[in-house]
Design an enzyme around this catalytic site. Structure first.
Site, mmCIF file in Angstrom:
data_model
loop_
_atom_site.group_PDB
_atom_site.id
_atom_site.type_symbol
_atom_site.label_atom_id
_atom_site.label_comp_id
_atom_site.label_asym_id
_atom_site.label_seq_id
_atom_site.Cartn_x
_atom_site.Cartn_y
_atom_site.Cartn_z
ATOM 1 N N ARG A 47 0.870 -1.249 0.125
ATOM 2 C CA ARG A 47 -0.138 0.032 0.069
ATOM 3 C C ARG A 47 1.005 1.273 0.052
ATOM 4 O O ARG A 47 2.060 1.059 0.319
ATOM 5 C CB ARG A 47 -0.986 0.100 1.296
ATOM 6 C CG ARG A 47 -0.733 -0.625 2.426
ATOM 7 C CD ARG A 47 0.625 0.035 3.248
ATOM 8 N NE ARG A 47 0.202 1.524 3.254
ATOM 9 C CZ ARG A 47 1.315 2.364 3.726
ATOM 10 N NH1 ARG A 47 2.457 1.951 3.825
ATOM 11 N NH2 ARG A 47 1.037 3.554 3.524
ATOM 12 N N GLY A 48 0.200 2.485 -0.176
ATOM 13 C CA GLY A 48 0.877 3.581 -0.396
ATOM 14 C C GLY A 48 1.240 3.999 -1.520
ATOM 15 O O GLY A 48 1.439 3.160 -2.528
ATOM 16 N N ALA A 49 1.038 5.286 -2.082
ATOM 17 C CA ALA A 49 0.707 5.268 -3.530
ATOM 18 C C ALA A 49 1.762 5.252 -4.415
ATOM 19 O O ALA A 49 1.453 4.424 -5.463
ATOM 20 C CB ALA A 49 0.273 6.685 -3.928
ATOM 21 N N ARG A 90 -7.679 -0.335 -6.583
ATOM 22 C CA ARG A 90 -7.873 0.650 -5.738
ATOM 23 C C ARG A 90 -8.073 2.131 -6.290
ATOM 24 O O ARG A 90 -7.205 2.428 -7.522
ATOM 25 C CB ARG A 90 -6.310 1.158 -4.763
ATOM 26 C CG ARG A 90 -6.434 -0.314 -3.757
ATOM 27 C CD ARG A 90 -5.581 -0.006 -2.715
ATOM 28 N NE ARG A 90 -6.313 0.888 -1.797
ATOM 29 C CZ ARG A 90 -5.300 1.124 -0.705
ATOM 30 N NH1 ARG A 90 -4.135 1.147 -0.541
ATOM 31 N NH2 ARG A 90 -6.011 2.102 0.131
ATOM 32 N N GLN A 199 -2.002 2.602 9.780
ATOM 33 C CA GLN A 199 -0.566 2.714 9.336
ATOM 34 C C GLN A 199 0.545 3.247 10.077
ATOM 35 O O GLN A 199 1.849 3.292 9.910
ATOM 36 C CB GLN A 199 -0.751 3.390 7.852
ATOM 37 C CG GLN A 199 -1.527 2.488 6.941
ATOM 38 C CD GLN A 199 -2.965 2.778 6.729
ATOM 39 O OE1 GLN A 199 -3.493 3.313 7.829
ATOM 40 N NE2 GLN A 199 -3.813 2.629 5.716
ATOM 41 N N ASP A 240 -2.074 11.062 -2.198
ATOM 42 C CA ASP A 240 -2.482 10.035 -3.125
ATOM 43 C C ASP A 240 -2.834 10.799 -4.620
ATOM 44 O O ASP A 240 -2.608 9.788 -5.507
ATOM 45 C CB ASP A 240 -3.534 9.127 -2.628
ATOM 46 C CG ASP A 240 -3.150 8.161 -1.597
ATOM 47 O OD1 ASP A 240 -2.803 8.687 -0.267
ATOM 48 O OD2 ASP A 240 -2.729 7.165 -1.780
ATOM 49 N N ASN A 250 -5.397 12.417 0.692
ATOM 50 C CA ASN A 250 -4.309 11.522 1.451
ATOM 51 C C ASN A 250 -5.214 10.714 2.531
ATOM 52 O O ASN A 250 -6.396 10.908 2.548
ATOM 53 C CB ASN A 250 -3.295 12.282 1.910
ATOM 54 C CG ASN A 250 -1.905 11.592 2.556
ATOM 55 O OD1 ASN A 250 -1.485 10.709 1.882
ATOM 56 N ND2 ASN A 250 -1.657 11.752 3.908
ATOM 57 N N LYS A 251 -4.637 9.980 3.111
ATOM 58 C CA LYS A 251 -4.992 9.156 4.146
ATOM 59 C C LYS A 251 -6.140 9.967 4.783
ATOM 60 O O LYS A 251 -6.025 10.922 5.326
ATOM 61 C CB LYS A 251 -4.149 8.579 5.128
ATOM 62 C CG LYS A 251 -4.589 7.417 6.053
ATOM 63 C CD LYS A 251 -5.492 6.576 5.532
ATOM 64 C CE LYS A 251 -4.943 5.573 4.445
ATOM 65 N NZ LYS A 251 -6.119 4.808 3.717
HETATM 66 O O1 MRU Z 1 -4.451 3.265 2.277
HETATM 67 P P1 MRU Z 1 -3.059 3.461 2.084
HETATM 68 O O2 MRU Z 1 -2.136 2.862 3.274
HETATM 69 O O3 MRU Z 1 -2.417 2.921 0.672
HETATM 70 O O4 MRU Z 1 -2.703 4.930 2.164
HETATM 71 C C1 MRU Z 1 -1.519 5.829 2.209
HETATM 72 C C2 MRU Z 1 -1.650 6.990 2.112
HETATM 73 O O5 MRU Z 1 -2.451 7.693 2.288
HETATM 74 C C3 MRU Z 1 -0.073 7.620 1.988
HETATM 75 O O6 MRU Z 1 -0.093 8.746 2.712
HETATM 76 C C4 MRU Z 1 0.130 8.191 0.593
HETATM 77 O O7 MRU Z 1 -0.153 7.067 -0.177
HETATM 78 C C5 MRU Z 1 1.420 8.574 0.346
HETATM 79 S S1 MRU Z 1 2.504 7.214 0.448
HETATM 80 C C6 MRU Z 1 4.145 8.057 -0.095
#
Ligand code: MRU
Length: 349
Positions: A47-49, A90, A199, A240, A250-251
């Site tokens: 996970r993470g963009a 996603r 996270q 994201d 973002n999250k």
């Molecule tokens: O749901 P996730 O864990 O994929 O969400 C991740 C985030 O919101 C991060 O802050 C974002 O993707 C940036 S990662 C460098």
């Protein structure tokens, strides 16, 4: 300094560290078909963009390598299905679509050059590896630009996990913190746990501890208290998807942190690669927000914490750009008016 490696291309397949099991267990899986990679993205193994983008690129390459096609024509019939399967995993992180588009472009180039089946397979793997490699240099550049904005001495807050686990490099927001720390800045990181998926508690706390960077874990509802206490010098988070006017998805929870930051005069920054820009969207209102399972709210790690009631789980929120003091990218720092500064940075890339 320890840097986690969430994903690697190997001859045996795509190896991913299962982020659902961290911090208690460090277990990796090897995915040998693109459907497996798609499921890993959907189910948060990775996970993470930016890391999702790397996984999607590797998934496309894996699909091409493992396709039963005996001719370029047969592969070209299967190729859109591979891309479509990975694109449906996603919806919010635009890096996913950016990486798939890039793999499609490379495929089209190879077809235009009349490349043979074997060469197409090899070149698509090379492209996926390049996407991964570039994330590393991108993160380092973001880190250098952003580190200047970190306080010499004091607390910095982040949200979610925008570290090595989320990018495949040194991280975006955590990359900024890492570089600043490496420069000798005495930074202490406040890490909100980031309900419901934790996270912050599970991944950011783990990464910072392994990297030897001091931190304090807080619950999400402590954010206002700590910002009001006046000891936080800056906030830096990842992104994201960033719309043309700078509005940033973002999250979930990022928006409330940004509003509280403004109220308490703490600068709120975004650290993100240009692949996170979606300049086709005028504002953040148009960013699709992923709705995840309510079970991730009613349960923590499979343990029920609420009665069997309706629960909502928007996985992201959008922070209007008026709350964002600057956006750190690999090409430099964008400031308001973002419609101009983001466009100029995109031109440079
Ligand atoms: O749901 P996730 O864990 O994929 O969400 C991740 C985030 O919101 C991060 O802050 C974002 O993707 C940036 S990662 C460098």
């Amino acid at each position: 300094m320890y840097v986690a490696r969430p994903i690697e291309w190997t001859d045996g397949g795509v190896v991913m560290l299962d982020q659902r099991r961290l911090p208690t267990e460090e277990i990796s899986f090897t995915y040998t078909d693109y459907q497996g990679v798609a499921n890993a993205i959907r189910n948060m193994v990775i996970r993470g963009a930016p890391a999702i983008g790397v996984a999607a690129a590797m998934g496309v390459a894996l699909g091409v390598v493992k396709s039963p096609a005996q001719s370029v024509e047969a592969l070209s019939t299967e190729f859109p299905i591979i891309c479509e399967t990975l694109a449906k995993t996603r919806p919010t992180a635009v890096d996913l679509f950016w990486a798939i588009e890039r793999m499609k472009r490379r495929y089209a180039e190879l077809i235009a050059q009349n490349a043979e089946l074997g060469e197409i397979r090899q070149e698509m793997v090379e492209e996926a590896k390049l996407v991964h490699l570039e994330k590393k240099s991108t993160d380092e550049a973001i880190g250098k630009y952003g580190a200047e904005f970190m306080p010499q001495d004091g607390q910095v807050m982040t949200q979610c996990n925008a570290g090595a686990l989320a990018t495949g490099g040194i991280g975006t927001a955590l990359g900024v913190i890492r570089v600043a720390f490496g420069q000798g800045k005495r930074i202490h990181v406040l890490v909100p746990e980031t309900r419901p998926y934790l996270q912050g508690a599970r991944l950011t706390a783990w990464e910072l501890q392994k990297g030897g960077i001091p931190l304090t874990l807080i619950t999400d509802n402590m954010v206002g208290h700590f910002l009001k206490a006046g000891k936080v010098g800056a906030i830096v988070t990842g992104a994201d998807r960033i719309a043309a006017n700078g509005d940033t998805a973002n999250k979930i929870g990022t928006y409330q942190i940004a509003v509280l930051a403004k109220e308490n005069s703490v600068p709120f920054y975004i650290a993100a690669p240009i692949s996170t820009f979606d300049l086709s969207l005028a504002t953040g209102e148009q960013i699709p927000i992923e709705e995840r399972s309510a079970g991730e709210v009613t349960h923590i790690q499979g343990v029920r914490i609420a009665p069997d009631v309706h629960a909502a789980h928007p996985a992201f929120d959008v922070t209007p750009s008026r709350y964002i003091a600057a956006i750190f990218t690999e090409q430099g720092v964008a400031r308001a008016p973002y419609t101009e500064s983001l466009g100029a940075l995109r031109q440079k890339s």
